[in-house]
Design a protein around this motif. Sequence first.
Motif, mmCIF file in Angstrom:
data_model
loop_
_atom_site.group_PDB
_atom_site.id
_atom_site.type_symbol
_atom_site.label_atom_id
_atom_site.label_comp_id
_atom_site.label_asym_id
_atom_site.label_seq_id
_atom_site.Cartn_x
_atom_site.Cartn_y
_atom_site.Cartn_z
ATOM 1 N N TYR A 8 30.802 -42.300 -23.110
ATOM 2 C CA TYR A 8 31.613 -42.770 -24.307
ATOM 3 C C TYR A 8 32.144 -44.334 -23.907
ATOM 4 C CZ TYR A 8 31.496 -38.338 -26.354
ATOM 5 O OH TYR A 8 31.134 -37.001 -26.789
ATOM 6 N N ALA A 9 31.273 -45.015 -23.076
ATOM 7 C CA ALA A 9 31.590 -46.530 -22.956
ATOM 8 C C ALA A 9 31.375 -47.288 -24.205
ATOM 9 C CB ALA A 9 30.712 -46.902 -21.705
ATOM 10 N N ILE A 10 32.111 -48.107 -24.198
ATOM 11 C CA ILE A 10 32.128 -48.974 -25.463
ATOM 12 C C ILE A 10 30.911 -49.823 -25.574
ATOM 13 C CG2 ILE A 10 33.347 -51.038 -26.735
ATOM 14 C CD1 ILE A 10 34.818 -48.203 -26.738
ATOM 15 N N ALA A 11 30.015 -49.502 -26.708
ATOM 16 C CA ALA A 11 28.866 -50.419 -26.976
ATOM 17 C C ALA A 11 29.310 -51.777 -27.852
ATOM 18 C CB ALA A 11 28.000 -49.726 -27.506
ATOM 19 N N ARG A 12 29.605 -52.853 -27.182
ATOM 20 C CA ARG A 12 29.858 -54.057 -27.836
ATOM 21 C C ARG A 12 29.122 -54.530 -28.959
ATOM 22 N NH1 ARG A 12 31.038 -57.919 -23.315
ATOM 23 N NH2 ARG A 12 28.977 -57.277 -22.647
ATOM 24 N N LEU A 47 34.542 -40.745 -33.656
ATOM 25 C CA LEU A 47 33.454 -41.363 -34.179
ATOM 26 C C LEU A 47 32.913 -42.366 -33.032
ATOM 27 C CD1 LEU A 47 32.363 -42.182 -36.993
ATOM 28 C CD2 LEU A 47 33.703 -44.094 -37.046
ATOM 29 N N VAL A 48 31.791 -42.007 -32.835
ATOM 30 C CA VAL A 48 30.835 -42.744 -31.912
ATOM 31 C C VAL A 48 29.518 -43.374 -32.479
ATOM 32 C CG1 VAL A 48 31.748 -41.019 -30.104
ATOM 33 C CG2 VAL A 48 29.627 -40.557 -31.304
ATOM 34 N N ILE A 49 28.981 -43.968 -31.691
ATOM 35 C CA ILE A 49 27.728 -44.612 -32.048
ATOM 36 C C ILE A 49 26.736 -43.771 -31.286
ATOM 37 C CG2 ILE A 49 25.973 -46.718 -31.879
ATOM 38 C CD1 ILE A 49 28.512 -48.257 -31.649
ATOM 39 N N SER A 50 25.687 -43.242 -31.931
ATOM 40 C CA SER A 50 24.677 -42.354 -31.331
ATOM 41 C C SER A 50 23.225 -42.940 -31.486
ATOM 42 C CB SER A 50 24.477 -41.016 -32.224
ATOM 43 O OG SER A 50 23.408 -40.351 -31.753
ATOM 44 N N GLY A 67 31.065 -45.323 -27.227
ATOM 45 C CA GLY A 67 32.276 -45.610 -28.119
ATOM 46 C C GLY A 67 32.348 -46.869 -28.893
ATOM 47 N N LEU A 68 33.204 -46.941 -29.908
ATOM 48 C CA LEU A 68 33.023 -48.060 -30.842
ATOM 49 C C LEU A 68 33.829 -49.048 -30.453
ATOM 50 C CD1 LEU A 68 33.344 -46.191 -34.281
ATOM 51 C CD2 LEU A 68 31.400 -47.521 -33.646
ATOM 52 N N PRO A 69 33.325 -50.545 -30.553
ATOM 53 C CA PRO A 69 34.319 -51.468 -30.037
ATOM 54 C C PRO A 69 35.588 -51.704 -31.116
ATOM 55 C CG PRO A 69 32.313 -52.649 -31.213
ATOM 56 C CD PRO A 69 32.152 -50.903 -31.029
ATOM 57 N N PRO A 76 25.285 -65.659 -32.823
ATOM 58 C CA PRO A 76 23.719 -65.694 -32.679
ATOM 59 C C PRO A 76 23.269 -64.686 -31.470
ATOM 60 C CG PRO A 76 24.968 -67.597 -31.737
ATOM 61 C CD PRO A 76 25.791 -66.668 -32.410
ATOM 62 N N PHE A 77 21.786 -64.557 -31.663
ATOM 63 C CA PHE A 77 21.178 -63.969 -30.414
ATOM 64 C C PHE A 77 21.345 -64.956 -29.365
ATOM 65 C CE2 PHE A 77 17.417 -63.404 -27.813
ATOM 66 C CZ PHE A 77 17.072 -62.015 -27.537
ATOM 67 N N PRO A 78 21.171 -64.220 -28.141
ATOM 68 C CA PRO A 78 21.644 -62.852 -27.852
ATOM 69 C C PRO A 78 23.209 -62.709 -27.878
ATOM 70 C CG PRO A 78 21.452 -64.298 -25.562
ATOM 71 C CD PRO A 78 20.921 -65.140 -26.805
ATOM 72 N N ASN A 79 23.646 -61.642 -28.350
ATOM 73 C CA ASN A 79 25.042 -61.270 -28.686
ATOM 74 C C ASN A 79 25.355 -60.106 -27.833
ATOM 75 O OD1 ASN A 79 27.572 -61.274 -29.414
ATOM 76 N ND2 ASN A 79 27.182 -60.306 -31.299
ATOM 77 N N PHE A 80 25.804 -60.246 -26.532
ATOM 78 C CA PHE A 80 25.933 -59.134 -25.707
ATOM 79 C C PHE A 80 27.487 -58.496 -25.933
ATOM 80 C CE2 PHE A 80 22.611 -61.313 -23.163
ATOM 81 C CZ PHE A 80 21.653 -60.339 -23.537
ATOM 82 N N GLY A 81 28.447 -59.373 -26.299
ATOM 83 C CA GLY A 81 29.764 -58.811 -26.517
ATOM 84 C C GLY A 81 30.721 -59.989 -26.866
#
Length: 180
Positions: A8-12, A47-50, A67-69, A76-81
Motif C-alpha cells: 500500500y505504498a503511495i504511487a505518486r 480506496l487504492v490504485i490497482s 495507496g493514493l497520493p 511533463p514527462f518524466p513525472n515521477f512524483g
Amino acid sequence: MTDHDPTYAIARTGDETLLFLEFNPCPDCGSIETPWEHGLADEDGELVISYSGVCSGCGASREYLFGLPEHESVGPFPNFGGPEPSELLDAGQWMAVADSAAGSVPVDAAAEDQRAATVMLIARAAVEEVIKFVPPDGDAVPEDAFWTDEGRALRDAEPGRFRVERLLVVRDSYSDPGVV
C-alpha cells in the motif's frame, strides 16, 4: 523503512508505478512483460490504485495495490512524483534507473538528438529522485533509504555516489545529451 512493504505504498504517478512494475518481474517466470490494466479499487474500505494483468511469459495472474497520493503530481514527462521521496523505489533503485538511462546514450550523441535528450531527462529525473531522500541539512542519502537488495548492493559498492555534492554534479551533467 527497513521492513518496507510496498503493498500500500503511495504511487505518486503512473511513470513511477511503471518503473516499480519493471523492478518486480513475475515471481513465477521472471518476465516483466505484463499488459497492465489499472484503476481505482476498494480494498477493505480503502480506496487504492490497482494494477492487474496476466503475465505474458507464463499466464500467471498478477496484481499490485498502491495507496493514493495526497496531492496529484502533474508535470511533463518524466513525472515521477512531487517533492516527497518515493515509497515504491528506494534510492539505489533510482540510481540504477539513472545509470541505465545515461548508459544507453552514446557518448557522441548530438545535442539535437531527441531520443538522447529524452533519455537524459529520465536519467536527470531519476537522480533528482535520489536527492529527495536526503534529509534537510543532510550531506548524504541515509542508510534507511535503501530497503531492497538491489539498492543496498549499489550503495555498498560505491557509497560516495550518494553524497549530495556528487549527486548534484551528476544531475547537472545529465542536462546535456552528449554527457554520460
